[in-house]
Scaffold this motif. Structure first.
Motif, short mmCIF file in Angstrom:
data_model
loop_
_atom_site.label_atom_id
_atom_site.label_comp_id
_atom_site.label_asym_id
_atom_site.label_seq_id
_atom_site.Cartn_x
_atom_site.Cartn_y
_atom_site.Cartn_z
N TYR A 158 -2.15 7.11 -10.32
CA TYR A 158 -2.86 5.76 -9.74
C TYR A 158 -4.62 5.92 -9.68
O TYR A 158 -5.10 4.84 -9.84
CB TYR A 158 -2.32 5.69 -8.14
CG TYR A 158 -0.96 5.14 -8.07
CD1 TYR A 158 -0.74 3.86 -8.45
CD2 TYR A 158 0.01 5.80 -7.57
CE1 TYR A 158 0.57 3.43 -8.49
CE2 TYR A 158 1.41 5.47 -7.53
CZ TYR A 158 1.51 4.27 -7.79
OH TYR A 158 2.69 3.37 -7.66
N VAL A 200 -3.60 2.77 -3.29
CA VAL A 200 -2.93 4.02 -2.71
C VAL A 200 -4.15 4.71 -1.87
O VAL A 200 -5.15 5.17 -2.45
CB VAL A 200 -2.61 5.04 -4.07
CG1 VAL A 200 -2.05 6.16 -3.56
CG2 VAL A 200 -1.45 4.13 -4.97
N ILE A 211 1.92 -2.69 -6.33
CA ILE A 211 1.14 -1.76 -5.52
C ILE A 211 -0.33 -2.17 -5.62
O ILE A 211 -0.84 -2.24 -6.66
CB ILE A 211 1.26 -0.28 -5.66
CG1 ILE A 211 2.52 0.08 -5.66
CG2 ILE A 211 0.35 0.56 -4.93
CD1 ILE A 211 3.32 -0.08 -4.42
N PHE A 248 -4.92 8.29 -0.36
CA PHE A 248 -4.69 9.59 -0.29
C PHE A 248 -5.46 10.39 0.70
O PHE A 248 -6.62 10.31 0.79
CB PHE A 248 -5.17 9.93 -1.81
CG PHE A 248 -4.95 11.21 -1.97
CD1 PHE A 248 -3.85 12.24 -1.94
CD2 PHE A 248 -6.06 12.16 -2.48
CE1 PHE A 248 -3.78 13.56 -1.95
CE2 PHE A 248 -6.01 13.76 -2.55
CZ PHE A 248 -4.85 14.50 -2.40
N VAL A 280 7.28 6.46 -9.64
CA VAL A 280 6.16 5.57 -9.64
C VAL A 280 6.88 4.28 -10.74
O VAL A 280 6.71 3.44 -10.46
CB VAL A 280 4.86 5.95 -10.25
CG1 VAL A 280 3.95 5.03 -10.79
CG2 VAL A 280 4.25 6.97 -9.34
N LYS A 319 -6.74 2.57 -8.44
CA LYS A 319 -5.85 2.08 -7.36
C LYS A 319 -6.05 3.14 -6.33
O LYS A 319 -5.52 2.79 -5.25
CB LYS A 319 -4.53 1.79 -7.63
CG LYS A 319 -4.19 0.48 -8.34
CD LYS A 319 -2.80 -0.18 -8.66
CE LYS A 319 -2.84 -1.12 -9.31
NZ LYS A 319 -1.46 -1.73 -9.34
N LEU A 320 -6.49 4.35 -6.71
CA LEU A 320 -6.55 5.48 -5.55
C LEU A 320 -7.74 5.43 -4.80
O LEU A 320 -8.77 5.57 -5.32
CB LEU A 320 -6.28 7.06 -6.29
CG LEU A 320 -6.36 8.09 -5.50
CD1 LEU A 320 -4.75 8.15 -4.93
CD2 LEU A 320 -6.69 9.41 -6.16
N ILE A 333 0.82 -1.10 0.06
CA ILE A 333 0.04 0.05 -0.11
C ILE A 333 0.83 1.25 0.17
O ILE A 333 2.00 1.21 0.60
CB ILE A 333 -0.97 0.13 1.22
CG1 ILE A 333 -1.81 -1.36 1.06
CG2 ILE A 333 -1.60 1.17 1.57
CD1 ILE A 333 -2.92 -1.02 0.26
N ILE A 334 0.42 2.44 -0.66
CA ILE A 334 1.32 3.67 -0.72
C ILE A 334 0.16 4.54 0.07
O ILE A 334 -1.08 4.62 -0.18
CB ILE A 334 1.34 4.14 -1.91
CG1 ILE A 334 2.19 3.43 -2.89
CG2 ILE A 334 1.78 5.56 -2.03
CD1 ILE A 334 2.44 3.65 -4.38
N VAL A 354 -0.58 11.08 -7.98
CA VAL A 354 -1.86 10.65 -7.49
C VAL A 354 -2.89 10.50 -8.55
O VAL A 354 -3.47 9.46 -8.58
CB VAL A 354 -2.41 11.81 -6.49
CG1 VAL A 354 -3.60 11.78 -6.04
CG2 VAL A 354 -1.61 11.78 -5.37
N VAL A 411 -0.34 8.42 0.94
CA VAL A 411 0.30 9.80 0.24
C VAL A 411 -0.66 11.00 0.60
O VAL A 411 -1.97 10.67 1.10
CB VAL A 411 0.22 9.75 -1.19
CG1 VAL A 411 -1.25 9.57 -1.87
CG2 VAL A 411 0.99 10.85 -1.61
#
Length: 192
Positions: free
Chosen positions: A161, A111, A108, A113, A94, A166-167, A4-5, A158, A7
């Motif tokens: 993704y 993500v 990933i 945010f 990325v 994936k965001l 996982i990211i 951002v 951000v």
């Protein structure tokens, strides 16, 4: 391996939420900013290279970031799950991370945010500067530089993704526990 990211702009609460995610889900943290600050405090081998960037609110050059991230990931078991906090921040990062994880037979998976407006961020950063004495939070020009870099460099990441589906955006202005609950709801859907 589940990756996982996390951000968000400076002051969005990433550090607090990362600690909670690590505790609950057992992620191995890849917190580049904390690692860079640690290198400076401990007079690490890269201090001389890192310090001018951190102290002026600039991003550390990619070649240094890439090497540190590779070392951290490769030092862990092959089936480890990672929480990337503060990395990647740019489209070049990325690309690096995508290719590097692919070599590790990983990707990933999501993500998260933390979305927080500028006026809230400024208040939080000033408060953090008073409590933690972080040099990158104490000067208005450094804060402004960090915000500009975030908008120019990180928002395209951002959006990348987001285009990949994936965001997951969370209102970072809510209280800490409410943000944690939102993250846990997303994690429950994403985890294998």
């Amino acid at each position: 391996m589940f990756n996982i990211i996390l951000v968000g702009p400076p002051g969005s609460g990433k550090g607090t939420q990362a600690k909670r995610m690590i505790q609950k889900y057992g992620f191995i943290p890849i917190a580049l900013g904390a690692l860079l600050r640690q290198q400076m405090v401990e007079n690490g081998t890269n201090k001389r290279l890192i310090e001018p960037y951190i102290n002026s609110g600039q991003l550390v050059p990619d070649h240094l970031s890439f090497e540190l991230v590779k070392q951290l990931v490769q030092a862990q078991p092959a089936d480890a799950s990672f929480l990337f906090d503060g990395f990647p921040r740019t489209l070049a990062q990325v690309t690096f991370l995508t290719h590097f994880l692919k070599q590790c037979n990983a990707q990933i998976d999501g993500v998260i945010f933390l979305d927080v407006p500028h006026e809230v961020l400024l208040k939080r950063l000033k408060n953090r500067a008073a409590i933690e004495s972080r040099p990158d939070d104490q000067d208005n020009n450094k804060i402004k530089t960090r915000m500009q870099i975030y908008e120019q460099e990180t928002l395209p990441m951002v959006n990348h993704y987001k285009s990949e589906g994936k965001l997951y955006s969370i209102d970072g202005t809510k209280d800490v526990d409410a943000v944690t609950q939102s993250i846990e709801s997303i994690m429950d859907r994403l985890r294998p």
